[in-house]
Design an enzyme around this catalytic site. Structure first.
Site, PDB file in Angstrom:
ATOM      1  N   ILE A 208      -7.285   7.419  -1.030  1.00 59.52           N
ATOM      2  CA  ILE A 208      -7.167   5.971  -1.166  1.00 59.52           C
ATOM      3  C   ILE A 208      -8.033   5.396  -0.046  1.00 59.52           C
ATOM      4  O   ILE A 208      -7.984   5.874   1.094  1.00 59.52           O
ATOM      5  CB  ILE A 208      -5.695   5.507  -1.053  1.00 59.52           C
ATOM      6  CG1 ILE A 208      -5.566   3.990  -1.226  1.00 59.52           C
ATOM      7  CG2 ILE A 208      -5.060   5.952   0.244  1.00 59.52           C
ATOM      8  CD1 ILE A 208      -4.113   3.501  -1.246  1.00 59.52           C
ATOM      9  N   SER A 209      -8.841   4.417  -0.364  1.00 58.26           N
ATOM     10  CA  SER A 209      -9.738   3.830   0.636  1.00 58.26           C
ATOM     11  C   SER A 209      -8.956   3.115   1.730  1.00 58.26           C
ATOM     12  O   SER A 209      -7.845   2.628   1.508  1.00 58.26           O
ATOM     13  CB  SER A 209     -10.691   2.832  -0.027  1.00 58.26           C
ATOM     14  OG  SER A 209     -11.571   3.491  -0.900  1.00 58.26           O
ATOM     15  N   ALA A 210      -9.570   3.031   2.895  1.00 56.67           N
ATOM     16  CA  ALA A 210      -8.991   2.268   4.001  1.00 56.67           C
ATOM     17  C   ALA A 210      -8.860   0.804   3.576  1.00 56.67           C
ATOM     18  O   ALA A 210      -9.716   0.291   2.846  1.00 56.67           O
ATOM     19  CB  ALA A 210      -9.878   2.378   5.231  1.00 56.67           C
TER      20      ALA A 210
ATOM     21  N   ARG B 110       0.818  -1.221   0.000  1.00 53.76           N
ATOM     22  CA  ARG B 110       0.000   0.000   0.000  1.00 53.76           C
ATOM     23  C   ARG B 110       0.850   1.268   0.000  1.00 53.76           C
ATOM     24  O   ARG B 110       0.469   2.280  -0.588  1.00 53.76           O
ATOM     25  CB  ARG B 110      -0.953  -0.009   1.201  1.00 53.76           C
ATOM     26  CG  ARG B 110      -2.001   1.109   1.153  1.00 53.76           C
ATOM     27  CD  ARG B 110      -3.042   0.929   2.249  1.00 53.76           C
ATOM     28  NE  ARG B 110      -4.148   1.856   2.108  1.00 53.76           N
ATOM     29  CZ  ARG B 110      -4.482   2.769   3.021  1.00 53.76           C
ATOM     30  NH1 ARG B 110      -3.796   2.872   4.148  1.00 53.76           N
ATOM     31  NH2 ARG B 110      -5.503   3.567   2.816  1.00 53.76           N
TER      32      ARG B 110
END
Length: 188
Positions: free
Chosen positions: A32-34, A6
Site C-alpha cells: 500500500i503506498s505511503a 487506512r
C-alpha cells in the site's frame, strides 16, 4: 484522506503502522503506498466531484477509496487488480466501509478498462516501462493520468490530454512495484 481509515486497508499484523508515512506490505509481494504518495498522486490528478476515475493496481483499495471521496457521490472509481485474492479483499473492505462508488475488476491493468472509457482521470499504482498506450487512449480529452515510469529509477509522470495534444510532466522520483502485463513489465 482523513475520511478513509487506512488501518482498514492493511493486514492485521501491520495495522499498528498504518499511519506511518511509509509503504506497507499487503501480501503477494505488493504494498500500500505511503499516505504522502497517495496525496501527491491525487493532487496531480486534480480529481473533481463527478469525475470518472480509473485506477490500475487496486491492492486492498485504499487509494481507490481516497479517490472515491474526492470524486464524490456523483463520481465513480473503477479499479483494476491482477491478483484475485487482493481484488476479493478490496471488494470486501470497500463494501463494508460503504464505498459504493468504487467498482473492482480483476484483469490485466495495462490494458485499462475499455468498457467504461473514457475516463476523466487515470491513476496507476505500479511502475511501467513506458506509459501504456491503451491507458492514453482511454483518457478523456481533457484528462489527466498519473503513472510511475521506469524499472529501477522511476519518475512519477503526469500525462495530460488537452485539445488532442499529450503533455507529459515529470513530478519527481518515486519507488513502486512493477506493473506487470501485456503493456507492462514481463518476467518479474
Amino acid at each position: 484522506m482523513d475520511r478513509v481509515p487506512r488501518e482498514e486497508f492493511v493486514p492485521e499484523d501491520v495495522r499498528p503502522d498504518a499511519y506511518y508515512d511509509t509503504p506497507l506490505p499487503i501480501g503477494h509481494n505488493q504494498t500500500i503506498s505511503a499516505p504522502s504518495m497517495v496525496a501527491i498522486m491525487c493532487q496531480a490528478l486534480d480529481i473533481r466531484e463527478g469525475n470518472k476515475v480509473l485506477e490500475i493496481g487496486t491492492g486492498l483499495g485504499y487509494h481507490a477509496a481516497v479517490m472515491a471521496v474526492l470524486a464524490g457521490a456523483s463520481g465513480v472509481v473503477y479499479t483494476v487488480e491482477r491478483i484475485p485474492e487482493l481484488a476479493d479483499m478490496a471488494r470486501s473492505v470497500l463494501s463494508r466501509l460503504g464505498f459504493d462508488n468504487v467498482k473492482v475488476f480483476l484483469r490485466d491493468g495495462t490494458e485499462g478498462l475499455p468498457d467504461f472509457a473514457p475516463y476523466d482521470r487515470i491513476s496507476v499504482a505500479a511502475a511501467a516501462p513506458d506509459v501504456p498506450q491503451p491507458l492514453v487512449d482511454q483518457l478523456k480529452d481533457p484528462g489527466r493520468l498519473v503513472i510511475p515510469v521506469g524499472r529501477y529509477f522511476q519518475q512519477l509522470m503526469l500525462v495530460e490530454k488537452k485539445g488532442g495534444q499529450i503533455i507529459t510532466t515529470d513530478k519527481g522520483g518515486v519507488a513502486f512495484v512493477p506493473l506487470l502485463g501485456k503493456y507492462g513489465f514481463k518476467g518479474y
